[in-house]
Design an enzyme around this catalytic site. Structure first.
Site, PDB file in Angstrom:
ATOM      1  N   LYS A 100      61.637  54.700 109.911  1.00  8.06           N
ATOM      2  CA  LYS A 100      60.185  54.598 110.087  1.00  8.06           C
ATOM      3  C   LYS A 100      59.835  55.100 111.480  1.00  8.06           C
ATOM      4  CE  LYS A 100      56.442  51.498 110.894  1.00  8.06           C
ATOM      5  NZ  LYS A 100      56.029  50.122 111.160  1.00  8.06           N
ATOM      6  N   GLY A 161      49.543  43.706 114.507  1.00  6.47           N
ATOM      7  CA  GLY A 161      49.539  42.305 114.924  1.00  6.47           C
ATOM      8  C   GLY A 161      48.166  41.678 115.076  1.00  6.47           C
ATOM      9  N   ALA A 187      50.541  47.488 109.159  1.00 11.08           N
ATOM     10  CA  ALA A 187      49.875  46.951 110.351  1.00 11.08           C
ATOM     11  C   ALA A 187      48.489  46.376 110.090  1.00 11.08           C
ATOM     12  CB  ALA A 187      49.763  48.007 111.445  1.00 11.08           C
ATOM     13  N   GLY A 188      48.263  45.213 110.654  1.00  5.40           N
ATOM     14  CA  GLY A 188      46.928  44.619 110.661  1.00  5.40           C
ATOM     15  C   GLY A 188      46.610  43.658 109.530  1.00  5.40           C
ATOM     16  N   ASN A 209      54.528  42.066 108.854  1.00  9.83           N
ATOM     17  CA  ASN A 209      55.393  41.326 109.772  1.00  9.83           C
ATOM     18  C   ASN A 209      54.668  40.102 110.339  1.00  9.83           C
ATOM     19  OD1 ASN A 209      57.852  42.309 112.274  1.00  9.83           O
ATOM     20  ND2 ASN A 209      57.208  40.292 111.705  1.00  9.83           N
TER      21      ASN A 209
END
Lengths: 257, 67
Positions: A100, A161, A187-188, A209
């Site tokens: 990635k 995050g 993301a987000g 994550n």
């Protein structure tokens, strides 16, 4: 019905949920959350070994790269050279060709630097890597990545995050409609319903994550995401009803007393 | 004796140490790390023959948790 298989860079995955392995309290929690998520691919970072503390536990003591696909990332890299160096080292570590790529442009927003990202994609593809690419939600740039050989397009839902969820459904939809390679929202994402929304739009997968690791109960949240992704995918495949401005009664009017 | 820079820290090692010796010293399994020697990645097959000398820069990396 045809079996709904998620294929990315030649690998068939059972789950459309990919999870990150950062930010957990400890490795035991990481392993439990990943198990609960049902993910068969996890992202990992490449960092210096701590030479001062030989007894410190390491990630591979808890997650077996033979059982789960490790997707090395370039998190923290702010230019092409750093990203290439990181992924070449990752390849030497275990023979990984699937990686990635993320090249960041700004410390405050961790927004991707797309000029460096496109440059790096070209080089990595030439070197035989299969590159899943973190990117902005600009359809033109996403197309550019695909044209340069990206194995998957990974547009952000909102800053890394942030937990702000999907901020630009229109752009993500445009990218989904135009792409021939998998589109994975990265993301987000803040909570399980955000993942469902992304999957309902027709994304091929989501990468989570912080939303799992920063939950009060990460293992339970991992399970919530597993279900949310399955629900969103099924909902997309089922095809939603049309939206109407006015009501349509659900019960027949015939035979009313 | 040779002074090298390992992961940004000054370390003293015996002369004629190989990368493999260095990994052993720090109890690192060669299949779980990657090594860079003076800016060049060292293929695993060369760990034994690559010897370190004074002022060499070595980076040893591994996978950690990340998003």
């Amino acid at each position: 019905m045809k079996k709904d298989i998620f294929k990315v860079a030649g690998k068939s995955l059972k789950s459309r949920l990919i999870v990150g392995t950062g930010k957990y309290k400890n490795f035991s929690e990481t392993a439990k959350a990943i198990n609960a998520s049902g993910a068969d691919m996890v992202t990992v970072a490449v960092r210096r070994v701590n030479i001062l503390d030989k007894k410190k536990p390491i990630l591979t003591d808890y997650l077996n790269p033979k059982k789960i696909i490790f997707l090395p990332n370039t998190a923290g890299c702010f230019n092409s050279e750093e990203a290439l160096r990181t992924l070449r080292l990752a390849r030497e570590m275990g023979g990984w060709k699937l990686v990635k790529l993320e090249v960041l442009g700004d410390k405050k927003t961790l927004y991707p630097n797309m000029i460096e990202t496109i440059k790096s994609t070209k080089i990595l593809v030439k070197e035989g890597f299969k590159v899943m690419v973190y990117c902005t939600d600009d359809p033109l740039l996403a197309k550019k990545l695909e044209d340069n050989g990206a194995s998957a397009i990974m547009p952000l839902a909102s800053p890394i995050g942030s937990g702000l969820g999907l901020q630009n459904k229109v752009n993500i939809s445009l990218i989904i409609k135009q792409s021939k390679v998998p589109v994975i929202v990265d993301a987000g994402i803040g909570t399980a319903s955000d993942a469902t929304i992304a999957m309902e739009l027709g994304c091929d997968g989501v990468l989570i994550n912080s939303a799992i690791a920063n939950a009060n109960k990460p293992v339970l949240m991992a399970k919530a995401f597993k279900d949310a992704v399955i629900s969103g995918r099924n909902s997309y495949l089922a095809g939603r009803m049309n939206k109407n401005y006015f009501a349509t009664a659900s019960s027949p009017t015939k035979g009313l007393i | 004796m040779a002074k090298i820079q390992l992961n940004g820290k000054k370390v003293v090692i015996k002369s004629n140490y190989s990368i493999l010796d260095l990994l052993k010293k720090y109890k690192l399994a060669d299949n779980k790390v990657a090594v860079e020697h003076n800016g060049t990645i060292v293929p695993k097959t060369n760990y034994k023959k690559k010897h370190l000398k004074n002022n060499d820069k070595v980076e040893i990396v591994h996978f950690i948790g990340g998003g």
